[in-house]
Design a protein around this motif. Sequence first.
Motif, PDB file in Angstrom:
ATOM      1  N   ARG A   6       0.837  -1.218   0.000  1.00 14.73           N
ATOM      2  CA  ARG A   6       0.000   0.000   0.000  1.00 14.73           C
ATOM      3  C   ARG A   6       0.863   1.255   0.000  1.00 14.73           C
ATOM      4  O   ARG A   6       0.560   2.224  -0.697  1.00 14.73           O
ATOM      5  CB  ARG A   6      -0.961  -0.003   1.188  1.00 14.73           C
ATOM      6  CG  ARG A   6      -2.101  -0.997   1.052  1.00 14.73           C
ATOM      7  CD  ARG A   6      -3.235  -0.751   2.029  1.00 14.73           C
ATOM      8  NE  ARG A   6      -2.869  -0.296   3.344  1.00 14.73           N
ATOM      9  CZ  ARG A   6      -2.600  -1.078   4.399  1.00 14.73           C
ATOM     10  NH1 ARG A   6      -2.663  -2.394   4.261  1.00 14.73           N
ATOM     11  NH2 ARG A   6      -2.287  -0.554   5.570  1.00 14.73           N
ATOM     12  N   LEU A   7       1.939   1.238   0.763  1.00 14.68           N
ATOM     13  CA  LEU A   7       2.840   2.392   0.794  1.00 14.68           C
ATOM     14  C   LEU A   7       3.503   2.608  -0.569  1.00 14.68           C
ATOM     15  O   LEU A   7       3.576   3.741  -1.067  1.00 14.68           O
ATOM     16  CB  LEU A   7       3.904   2.208   1.881  1.00 14.68           C
ATOM     17  CG  LEU A   7       3.414   2.374   3.317  1.00 14.68           C
ATOM     18  CD1 LEU A   7       4.435   1.801   4.299  1.00 14.68           C
ATOM     19  CD2 LEU A   7       3.128   3.841   3.621  1.00 14.68           C
ATOM     20  N   ILE A   8       3.967   1.542  -1.176  1.00 18.67           N
ATOM     21  CA  ILE A   8       4.615   1.653  -2.486  1.00 18.67           C
ATOM     22  C   ILE A   8       3.620   2.112  -3.539  1.00 18.67           C
ATOM     23  O   ILE A   8       3.909   3.020  -4.327  1.00 18.67           O
ATOM     24  CB  ILE A   8       5.293   0.318  -2.882  1.00 18.67           C
ATOM     25  CG1 ILE A   8       6.483   0.038  -1.964  1.00 18.67           C
ATOM     26  CG2 ILE A   8       5.745   0.343  -4.340  1.00 18.67           C
ATOM     27  CD1 ILE A   8       7.096  -1.342  -2.123  1.00 18.67           C
ATOM     28  N   GLU A   9       2.447   1.496  -3.573  1.00 14.68           N
ATOM     29  CA  GLU A   9       1.439   1.880  -4.568  1.00 14.68           C
ATOM     30  C   GLU A   9       0.994   3.322  -4.383  1.00 14.68           C
ATOM     31  O   GLU A   9       0.820   4.069  -5.358  1.00 14.68           O
ATOM     32  CB  GLU A   9       0.231   0.940  -4.513  1.00 14.68           C
ATOM     33  CG  GLU A   9       0.502  -0.431  -5.084  1.00 14.68           C
ATOM     34  CD  GLU A   9       0.970  -0.390  -6.533  1.00 14.68           C
ATOM     35  OE1 GLU A   9       0.348   0.302  -7.357  1.00 14.68           O
ATOM     36  OE2 GLU A   9       1.974  -1.055  -6.829  1.00 14.68           O
ATOM     37  N   SER A  10       0.811   3.748  -3.155  1.00 14.39           N
ATOM     38  CA  SER A  10       0.424   5.131  -2.884  1.00 14.39           C
ATOM     39  C   SER A  10       1.508   6.091  -3.356  1.00 14.39           C
ATOM     40  O   SER A  10       1.212   7.132  -3.947  1.00 14.39           O
ATOM     41  CB  SER A  10       0.155   5.331  -1.388  1.00 14.39           C
ATOM     42  OG  SER A  10      -0.942   4.541  -0.998  1.00 14.39           O
ATOM     43  N   THR A  11       2.750   5.744  -3.116  1.00 17.50           N
ATOM     44  CA  THR A  11       3.861   6.586  -3.554  1.00 17.50           C
ATOM     45  C   THR A  11       3.923   6.644  -5.076  1.00 17.50           C
ATOM     46  O   THR A  11       4.131   7.715  -5.654  1.00 17.50           O
ATOM     47  CB  THR A  11       5.188   6.075  -2.968  1.00 17.50           C
ATOM     48  OG1 THR A  11       5.065   6.017  -1.540  1.00 17.50           O
ATOM     49  CG2 THR A  11       6.351   6.977  -3.346  1.00 17.50           C
ATOM     50  N   GLY A  22       5.906  17.279  -4.387  1.00 21.52           N
ATOM     51  CA  GLY A  22       4.499  17.283  -3.997  1.00 21.52           C
ATOM     52  C   GLY A  22       4.038  16.024  -3.293  1.00 21.52           C
ATOM     53  O   GLY A  22       2.887  15.934  -2.863  1.00 21.52           O
ATOM     54  N   THR A  23       4.917  15.043  -3.200  1.00 20.34           N
ATOM     55  CA  THR A  23       4.589  13.780  -2.539  1.00 20.34           C
ATOM     56  C   THR A  23       5.181  13.796  -1.132  1.00 20.34           C
ATOM     57  O   THR A  23       6.335  13.460  -0.937  1.00 20.34           O
ATOM     58  CB  THR A  23       5.129  12.592  -3.355  1.00 20.34           C
ATOM     59  OG1 THR A  23       4.536  12.623  -4.650  1.00 20.34           O
ATOM     60  CG2 THR A  23       4.806  11.267  -2.695  1.00 20.34           C
ATOM     61  N   SER A  24       4.378  14.203  -0.192  1.00 22.70           N
ATOM     62  CA  SER A  24       4.855  14.270   1.198  1.00 22.70           C
ATOM     63  C   SER A  24       4.656  12.926   1.890  1.00 22.70           C
ATOM     64  O   SER A  24       3.774  12.148   1.520  1.00 22.70           O
ATOM     65  CB  SER A  24       4.089  15.349   1.963  1.00 22.70           C
ATOM     66  OG  SER A  24       2.743  14.945   2.137  1.00 22.70           O
ATOM     67  N   PRO A  25       5.467  12.654   2.904  1.00 21.65           N
ATOM     68  CA  PRO A  25       5.248  11.425   3.687  1.00 21.65           C
ATOM     69  C   PRO A  25       3.823  11.358   4.241  1.00 21.65           C
ATOM     70  O   PRO A  25       3.219  10.286   4.248  1.00 21.65           O
ATOM     71  CB  PRO A  25       6.292  11.520   4.796  1.00 21.65           C
ATOM     72  CG  PRO A  25       7.401  12.297   4.178  1.00 21.65           C
ATOM     73  CD  PRO A  25       6.703  13.331   3.313  1.00 21.65           C
ATOM     74  N   LYS A  26       3.285  12.496   4.666  1.00 21.06           N
ATOM     75  CA  LYS A  26       1.925  12.508   5.206  1.00 21.06           C
ATOM     76  C   LYS A  26       0.899  12.110   4.142  1.00 21.06           C
ATOM     77  O   LYS A  26      -0.015  11.324   4.401  1.00 21.06           O
ATOM     78  CB  LYS A  26       1.592  13.893   5.765  1.00 21.06           C
ATOM     79  CG  LYS A  26       0.222  13.947   6.408  1.00 21.06           C
ATOM     80  CD  LYS A  26      -0.031  15.281   7.072  1.00 21.06           C
ATOM     81  CE  LYS A  26      -1.400  15.234   7.749  1.00 21.06           C
ATOM     82  NZ  LYS A  26      -1.606  16.389   8.593  1.00 21.06           N
ATOM     83  N   ALA A  34      -1.836   4.115   6.282  1.00 19.33           N
ATOM     84  CA  ALA A  34      -0.781   3.609   7.165  1.00 19.33           C
ATOM     85  C   ALA A  34      -0.281   4.740   8.050  1.00 19.33           C
ATOM     86  O   ALA A  34      -0.252   5.893   7.640  1.00 19.33           O
ATOM     87  CB  ALA A  34       0.374   3.060   6.329  1.00 19.33           C
ATOM     88  N   GLY A  35       0.125   4.393   9.229  1.00 18.49           N
ATOM     89  CA  GLY A  35       0.649   5.391  10.160  1.00 18.49           C
ATOM     90  C   GLY A  35       2.119   5.684   9.909  1.00 18.49           C
ATOM     91  O   GLY A  35       2.817   4.944   9.209  1.00 18.49           O
ATOM     92  N   GLN A  36       2.573   6.752  10.528  1.00 13.52           N
ATOM     93  CA  GLN A  36       3.961   7.162  10.387  1.00 13.52           C
ATOM     94  C   GLN A  36       4.911   6.076  10.881  1.00 13.52           C
ATOM     95  O   GLN A  36       5.920   5.788  10.239  1.00 13.52           O
ATOM     96  CB  GLN A  36       4.194   8.462  11.162  1.00 13.52           C
ATOM     97  CG  GLN A  36       5.605   8.990  11.044  1.00 13.52           C
ATOM     98  CD  GLN A  36       5.785  10.325  11.769  1.00 13.52           C
ATOM     99  OE1 GLN A  36       4.834  10.875  12.319  1.00 13.52           O
ATOM    100  NE2 GLN A  36       6.983  10.832  11.768  1.00 13.52           N
ATOM    101  N   GLY A  37       4.584   5.466  11.996  1.00 19.20           N
ATOM    102  CA  GLY A  37       5.423   4.404  12.540  1.00 19.20           C
ATOM    103  C   GLY A  37       5.546   3.235  11.581  1.00 19.20           C
ATOM    104  O   GLY A  37       6.622   2.662  11.417  1.00 19.20           O
ATOM    105  N   SER A  38       4.446   2.898  10.941  1.00 23.88           N
ATOM    106  CA  SER A  38       4.449   1.796   9.989  1.00 23.88           C
ATOM    107  C   SER A  38       5.330   2.121   8.781  1.00 23.88           C
ATOM    108  O   SER A  38       6.106   1.291   8.311  1.00 23.88           O
ATOM    109  CB  SER A  38       3.015   1.508   9.540  1.00 23.88           C
ATOM    110  OG  SER A  38       3.003   0.436   8.647  1.00 23.88           O
ATOM    111  N   MET A  39       5.207   3.352   8.294  1.00 23.85           N
ATOM    112  CA  MET A  39       6.010   3.760   7.138  1.00 23.85           C
ATOM    113  C   MET A  39       7.499   3.684   7.469  1.00 23.85           C
ATOM    114  O   MET A  39       8.290   3.126   6.706  1.00 23.85           O
ATOM    115  CB  MET A  39       5.641   5.177   6.703  1.00 23.85           C
ATOM    116  CG  MET A  39       6.441   5.670   5.522  1.00 23.85           C
ATOM    117  SD  MET A  39       5.847   7.296   5.004  1.00 23.85           S
ATOM    118  CE  MET A  39       7.333   7.949   4.278  1.00 23.85           C
ATOM    119  N   TYR A  40       7.877   4.237   8.620  1.00 21.45           N
ATOM    120  CA  TYR A  40       9.291   4.273   8.968  1.00 21.45           C
ATOM    121  C   TYR A  40       9.805   2.933   9.506  1.00 21.45           C
ATOM    122  O   TYR A  40      11.011   2.732   9.589  1.00 21.45           O
ATOM    123  CB  TYR A  40       9.573   5.431   9.927  1.00 21.45           C
ATOM    124  CG  TYR A  40       9.463   6.749   9.187  1.00 21.45           C
ATOM    125  CD1 TYR A  40      10.453   7.138   8.293  1.00 21.45           C
ATOM    126  CD2 TYR A  40       8.351   7.569   9.345  1.00 21.45           C
ATOM    127  CE1 TYR A  40      10.342   8.331   7.584  1.00 21.45           C
ATOM    128  CE2 TYR A  40       8.237   8.760   8.640  1.00 21.45           C
ATOM    129  CZ  TYR A  40       9.248   9.142   7.762  1.00 21.45           C
ATOM    130  OH  TYR A  40       9.138  10.309   7.055  1.00 21.45           O
TER     131      TYR A  40
END
Length: 192
Positions: A6-11, A22-26, A34-40
């Motif tokens: 999901r993180l990769i597809e969203s990115t 324009g693609t912020s982590p948030k 996904a939460g910030q903790g999950s991403m990192y």
Amino acid sequence: MDTVDRLIESTRELLWERGYVGTSPKAIQQRAGAGQGSMYHHFTGKPELALAAIDRSARELCSAADAELAAPGSAVERVTAYLRRERDVLRGCPIGRLTQDPEIMADPMLREPVTQTFDWMRRRLARVLTEGRDRGEFDASLNADATASTIVAVLQGGYVLARAAGSAEPFDEAVTGVLGLLAGHVVPDENS
């Protein structure tokens, strides 16, 4: 789809829509649910996640191209199938659009899969054209490498023209034009 996917597809989607800046982590986290903790937990940061997204886009683009270019048929039929395949022309090429992103082009790590994809595309098309020339489908004057570069340039330029016009028509005209140039090298079939 798991969190990493999901993180990769969203990115991937956000890079295509908004570019790197324009693609912020948030925004990635929100789109991925996904939460910030999950991403990192899975990625050290935005650059590593962007690289995973670009790599995936590049693999998918090459896989789709290879499916057409490795199919049965003459070289002209395979190149035509590749150029005429279904595309979302007005969105542009997910890899080609990255070349217009100064942050991606300035970062050697992020630029590398973009460069490799275009190199692979030119080499793959050149192989198909060389096979066709070796089988007598094209005359001996066909320069497979230069023609492959022309095809890639026309394809990418066709996306730009279509986006500028807000219509797929310029893309279709560009493809028709390059296929017409290629047809000038086709050796007539003696049996027809």
